[in-house]
Design a protein around this motif. Structure first.
Motif, PDB file in Angstrom:
ATOM      1  N   ASP A   1      40.019  47.226  48.491  1.00 35.40           N
ATOM      2  CA  ASP A   1      39.623  48.145  49.637  1.00 35.40           C
ATOM      3  C   ASP A   1      38.577  47.965  50.583  1.00 35.40           C
ATOM      4  O   ASP A   1      37.752  48.960  50.939  1.00 35.40           O
ATOM      5  CB  ASP A   1      39.700  49.642  49.047  1.00 35.40           C
ATOM      6  N   GLY A   2      38.393  46.826  50.819  1.00 29.04           N
ATOM      7  CA  GLY A   2      36.970  46.325  51.633  1.00 29.04           C
ATOM      8  C   GLY A   2      35.620  46.260  50.981  1.00 29.04           C
ATOM      9  O   GLY A   2      34.669  46.106  51.465  1.00 29.04           O
ATOM     10  N   THR A   3      35.776  46.860  49.570  1.00 26.68           N
ATOM     11  CA  THR A   3      34.285  46.906  48.833  1.00 26.68           C
ATOM     12  C   THR A   3      34.268  45.636  47.794  1.00 26.68           C
ATOM     13  O   THR A   3      35.141  45.465  47.173  1.00 26.68           O
ATOM     14  CB  THR A   3      34.336  48.023  48.091  1.00 26.68           C
TER      15      THR A   3
ATOM     16  N   HIS B   1      37.272  41.526  46.533  1.00 24.51           N
ATOM     17  CA  HIS B   1      37.188  42.698  47.296  1.00 24.51           C
ATOM     18  C   HIS B   1      38.392  43.711  46.927  1.00 24.51           C
ATOM     19  O   HIS B   1      39.536  43.266  46.838  1.00 24.51           O
ATOM     20  CB  HIS B   1      37.311  42.614  48.652  1.00 24.51           C
TER      21      HIS B   1
ATOM     22  N   HIS C   1      41.403  41.206  46.678  1.00 24.38           N
ATOM     23  CA  HIS C   1      41.543  39.994  47.679  1.00 24.38           C
ATOM     24  C   HIS C   1      40.290  39.149  47.130  1.00 24.38           C
ATOM     25  O   HIS C   1      39.153  39.465  47.442  1.00 24.38           O
ATOM     26  CB  HIS C   1      41.287  40.512  49.127  1.00 24.38           C
TER      27      HIS C   1
END
Length: 155
Positions: free
Chosen positions: A139-141, A137, A117
């Motif tokens: 997986d949100g990392t 990002h 993303h």
């Protein structure tokens, strides 16, 4: 809501719409979809990374890692598409050229199977020059970040 308190409609662009906004084509189109386009202020680009990407043959055999420069390219393409959506002053479709990449940092490798993303937010624009803060990002990392500047030129 936007600055005036009115609700903002968030836009999207599938790969067909992206190809109308940008001259990039496979294998160099680094964005599959753009969502949450908030005017010319911000957007989220999405890239599904597959083992079929041509750069994985040499980067690196047996341990495929997406090149960091392509992460920056994906962030820049997301920002470029956002800019181009709001340009209507040109007789022919213009091009967007990189001017600068600043404060680039790579936090962790991106590998086949990851979904990236790209979050871009406009810092400013003056005339045909735009500057964005961008983050990638998985997986949100946070995996990469940079500030990118571009200029829009008539073709």
């Amino acid at each position: 809501m936007n600055e005036s308190g009115a609700k903002t409609k968030l836009g999207t662009a599938d790969v067909t719409a992206i190809m109308k906004l940008l001259p990039h084509r496979y294998p160099f189109l680094m964005v599959d979809r753009i969502v949450d386009m908030d005017g010319d202020r911000s957007a989220t680009g999405i890239k599904n990374v597959t083992a079929n990407e041509p750069y994985f043959q040499g980067h690196f055999p047996g341990n495929p890692v997406m090149p960091g420069v392509l992460l920056i390219e994906g962030m820049a393409q997301t920002a470029g598409a956002l800019c181009m959506r709001f340009i209507d002053e040109f007789k022919q479709p213009p091009l967007v050229y990189f001017m600068a990449i600043d404060k680039a940092r790579f936090r962790r490798p991106v590998v086949p199977g990851d979904t990236i993303h790209y979050y871009v937010k406009k810092m400013r624009n003056r005339g045909r020059v735009w500057r964005f803060k961008a983050e990638a990002h998985v997986d949100g990392t946070l995996v990469a970040e940079a500030e990118v500047s571009a200029v829009i030129v008539e073709n």
